[in-house]
Design a protein around this motif. Structure first.
Motif, PDB file in Angstrom:
ATOM      1  N   THR A  15       0.708  -1.258   0.054  1.00 43.86           N
ATOM      2  CA  THR A  15      -0.121  -0.032   0.064  1.00 43.86           C
ATOM      3  C   THR A  15       1.044   1.253   0.135  1.00 43.86           C
ATOM      4  O   THR A  15       0.496   2.404  -0.657  1.00 43.86           O
ATOM      5  N   LEU A  16       2.073   1.128   0.852  1.00 44.46           N
ATOM      6  CA  LEU A  16       2.762   2.344   0.945  1.00 44.46           C
ATOM      7  C   LEU A  16       3.400   2.630  -0.477  1.00 44.46           C
ATOM      8  O   LEU A  16       3.616   3.875  -0.957  1.00 44.46           O
ATOM      9  N   ARG A  17       3.905   1.653  -1.108  1.00 39.32           N
ATOM     10  CA  ARG A  17       4.521   1.666  -2.587  1.00 39.32           C
ATOM     11  C   ARG A  17       3.459   2.142  -3.315  1.00 39.32           C
ATOM     12  O   ARG A  17       3.641   3.338  -4.207  1.00 39.32           O
ATOM     13  N   ARG A  18       2.077   1.820  -3.519  1.00 39.98           N
ATOM     14  CA  ARG A  18       1.281   2.113  -4.354  1.00 39.98           C
ATOM     15  C   ARG A  18       0.850   3.587  -4.295  1.00 39.98           C
ATOM     16  O   ARG A  18       0.675   4.470  -5.310  1.00 39.98           O
ATOM     17  N   GLU A  19       0.803   3.671  -2.980  1.00 45.59           N
ATOM     18  CA  GLU A  19       0.492   5.395  -2.844  1.00 45.59           C
ATOM     19  C   GLU A  19       1.578   6.358  -2.636  1.00 45.59           C
ATOM     20  O   GLU A  19       1.250   7.594  -2.511  1.00 45.59           O
ATOM     21  N   ARG A  20       2.796   5.759  -2.717  1.00 46.37           N
ATOM     22  CA  ARG A  20       4.014   6.484  -2.881  1.00 46.37           C
ATOM     23  C   ARG A  20       4.067   7.453  -1.614  1.00 46.37           C
ATOM     24  O   ARG A  20       4.353   8.631  -1.718  1.00 46.37           O
ATOM     25  N   ARG A  21       3.940   6.860  -0.420  1.00 45.90           N
ATOM     26  CA  ARG A  21       4.077   7.521   0.761  1.00 45.90           C
ATOM     27  C   ARG A  21       4.875   6.877   1.607  1.00 45.90           C
ATOM     28  O   ARG A  21       5.266   5.634   1.431  1.00 45.90           O
ATOM     29  N   THR A  22       5.309   7.570   2.746  1.00 40.95           N
ATOM     30  CA  THR A  22       6.184   6.917   3.873  1.00 40.95           C
ATOM     31  C   THR A  22       5.519   6.884   5.211  1.00 40.95           C
ATOM     32  O   THR A  22       4.295   7.738   5.374  1.00 40.95           O
ATOM     33  N   GLN A  23       5.941   6.417   6.065  1.00 41.56           N
ATOM     34  CA  GLN A  23       5.465   6.086   7.536  1.00 41.56           C
ATOM     35  C   GLN A  23       6.667   5.953   8.354  1.00 41.56           C
ATOM     36  O   GLN A  23       7.875   5.694   8.261  1.00 41.56           O
ATOM     37  N   SER A  24       6.371   6.896   9.827  1.00 36.64           N
ATOM     38  CA  SER A  24       7.367   6.823  10.818  1.00 36.64           C
ATOM     39  C   SER A  24       7.176   5.530  11.317  1.00 36.64           C
ATOM     40  O   SER A  24       6.190   5.347  12.279  1.00 36.64           O
ATOM     41  N   GLY A  25       8.212   4.823  11.654  1.00 34.94           N
ATOM     42  CA  GLY A  25       8.333   3.461  12.567  1.00 34.94           C
ATOM     43  C   GLY A  25       7.380   2.331  11.955  1.00 34.94           C
ATOM     44  O   GLY A  25       6.737   2.519  11.074  1.00 34.94           O
ATOM     45  N   LEU A  95       8.695  11.097  -4.295  1.00 32.74           N
ATOM     46  CA  LEU A  95       9.485   9.996  -4.079  1.00 32.74           C
ATOM     47  C   LEU A  95       9.679   9.759  -2.508  1.00 32.74           C
ATOM     48  O   LEU A  95       9.522  10.872  -1.663  1.00 32.74           O
ATOM     49  N   CYS A  96      10.228   8.493  -2.066  1.00 35.11           N
ATOM     50  CA  CYS A  96      10.012   8.476  -0.540  1.00 35.11           C
ATOM     51  C   CYS A  96      11.579   8.269  -0.211  1.00 35.11           C
ATOM     52  O   CYS A  96      12.313   7.304  -0.409  1.00 35.11           O
ATOM     53  N   SER A  97      11.941   9.348   0.500  1.00 35.61           N
ATOM     54  CA  SER A  97      13.310   9.296   0.954  1.00 35.61           C
ATOM     55  C   SER A  97      14.355   8.982   0.244  1.00 35.61           C
ATOM     56  O   SER A  97      15.182   8.025   0.224  1.00 35.61           O
ATOM     57  N   PHE A 142       9.977   4.007   4.923  1.00 41.06           N
ATOM     58  CA  PHE A 142       9.949   4.367   6.243  1.00 41.06           C
ATOM     59  C   PHE A 142      10.849   5.762   6.456  1.00 41.06           C
ATOM     60  O   PHE A 142      11.808   5.839   5.893  1.00 41.06           O
ATOM     61  N   VAL A 143      10.193   6.570   7.212  1.00 40.18           N
ATOM     62  CA  VAL A 143      10.984   7.980   7.605  1.00 40.18           C
ATOM     63  C   VAL A 143      12.291   7.794   8.263  1.00 40.18           C
ATOM     64  O   VAL A 143      12.247   6.872   9.131  1.00 40.18           O
ATOM     65  N   GLY A 158      12.095  -4.454   0.328  1.00 34.55           N
ATOM     66  CA  GLY A 158      12.882  -4.589  -1.143  1.00 34.55           C
ATOM     67  C   GLY A 158      14.273  -3.764  -0.890  1.00 34.55           C
ATOM     68  O   GLY A 158      14.897  -3.563  -1.841  1.00 34.55           O
ATOM     69  N   ALA A 159      14.804  -3.625   0.296  1.00 35.81           N
ATOM     70  CA  ALA A 159      16.020  -3.181   0.478  1.00 35.81           C
ATOM     71  C   ALA A 159      16.055  -2.012   0.017  1.00 35.81           C
ATOM     72  O   ALA A 159      17.246  -1.381  -0.396  1.00 35.81           O
ATOM     73  N   GLY A 160      15.231  -1.058  -0.019  1.00 33.68           N
ATOM     74  CA  GLY A 160      15.240   0.531  -0.378  1.00 33.68           C
ATOM     75  C   GLY A 160      15.016   0.385  -1.796  1.00 33.68           C
ATOM     76  O   GLY A 160      15.553   1.561  -2.347  1.00 33.68           O
ATOM     77  N   SER A 161      14.432  -0.362  -2.519  1.00 30.88           N
ATOM     78  CA  SER A 161      14.461  -0.341  -4.074  1.00 30.88           C
ATOM     79  C   SER A 161      13.614   0.735  -4.790  1.00 30.88           C
ATOM     80  O   SER A 161      12.512   1.065  -3.897  1.00 30.88           O
ATOM     81  N   GLY A 162      14.255   1.431  -5.664  1.00 34.83           N
ATOM     82  CA  GLY A 162      13.177   2.598  -6.007  1.00 34.83           C
ATOM     83  C   GLY A 162      13.450   2.433  -7.688  1.00 34.83           C
ATOM     84  O   GLY A 162      13.014   1.571  -8.549  1.00 34.83           O
ATOM     85  N   ILE A 163      13.820   3.719  -8.235  1.00 32.14           N
ATOM     86  CA  ILE A 163      13.819   3.975  -9.509  1.00 32.14           C
ATOM     87  C   ILE A 163      15.433   3.822 -10.147  1.00 32.14           C
ATOM     88  O   ILE A 163      16.275   4.109  -9.597  1.00 32.14           O
TER      89      ILE A 163
END
Length: 260
Positions: A15-25, A95-97, A142-143, A158-163
């Motif tokens: 869900t976080l990937r689909r919505e391109r957002r992060t969360q704390s903790g 983008l997420c961090s 994750f923030v 995903g070990a922080g996988s992105g673009i």
């Protein structure tokens, strides 16, 4: 960590990937207890997303980066479509961090399926159809704050996988001095980092061989056409909106990514 909690974490990360957002903790009950569980969850995330897996990323081949990432071994993650060509402009706010990581990227010409016998460096080299210059725009769901979760949660993500930003194929790469070529990373024209594959990886095909065997050991294979980002040569930086990063691989060309 039972299967229900693994599925719950996979749904959250998807869900976080689909919505391109992060969360704390992350709720402690959802933190995987070990790497094996984390990688199982990462596979579940891929199932939840249903996105094409176009490649893989590798990180922390050597001790220095392993210390930074709090691991005692290299790590990996899936790369989802699309892989984009340089030059590229991305919207920083979406983008997420994000982290620009200068990397060589290897593209496979044949499958490397799971098997009992370990893959050799020579076999993996023969499986590579092209080696490219590149930048991975790594991301994390994750923030990076005081509540940042332990490494297994990052592996599940995903070990922080992105673009993955792919540059030109390097002609005659098997006979070129890939390991010794110095790579310069500039930001808005100012030199920020430099490094070589020899210092960071020994050679891009060394981490690729490690990944082929690590995946094979767990019953997963790599497929023809997939691209593997083999690990950062210049460490990790935090980009700001408006910055343009250029990775200069000397005679092998350059790759450009702008955070708009």
């Amino acid at each position: 960590m039972d299967i229900a909690h693994q599925r719950e974490l996979a749904r959250l990360l998807a869900t976080l990937r689909r919505e391109r957002r992060t969360q704390s903790g992350l709720d402690q009950r959802l933190v995987p207890p070990d790497k094996a569980t984390a990688y199982r969850v990462a596979g579940m995330v891929a199932e939840e997303l249903g996105w094409e897996v176009v490649g893989w990323k590798i990180a922390a081949m050597k001790e220095g980066l392993q210390r930074q990432l709090r691991t005692d071994s290299p790590i990996y993650g899936r790369v989802f479509a699309p892989i984009v060509e340089s030059p590229v402009s991305v919207e920083h706010a979406k983008l997420c961090s994000p982290i620009p990581e200068v990397e060589y990227q290897a593209r496979l010409d044949v499958d490397l399926p799971p098997r009992e016998k370990p893959y050799t460096l020579a076999e993996v080299t023969e499986a590579v159809v092209s080696l490219h210059t590149g930048i991975e725009l790594a991301e994390c769901r994750f923030v990076h704050d005081a509540a940042f979760p332990p490494l297994p949660a990052i592996l599940a993500d995903g070990a922080g996988s992105g673009i993955v930003v792919c540059g030109a194929a390097i002609p005659d790469w098997k006979t070129r001095d890939i390991a010794g070529q110095e790579v310069l990373l500039t930001c808005n024209g100012t030199l920020r980092r430099k490094g070589t594959a020899g210092e960071a990886l020994d050679h891009p095909l060394v981490p690729l061989t490690w990944l082929a065997n690590e995946l094979s050991r767990t019953g997963i294979g790599m497929k023809a056409g997939q691209t593997v980002s083999t690990g950062t040569l210049t460490g990790m930086l935090r980009p700001k909106p408006g910055e343009t990063y250029v990775a200069d691989f000397g005679p092998f060309g350059s790759v450009t990514a702008t955070y708009a």
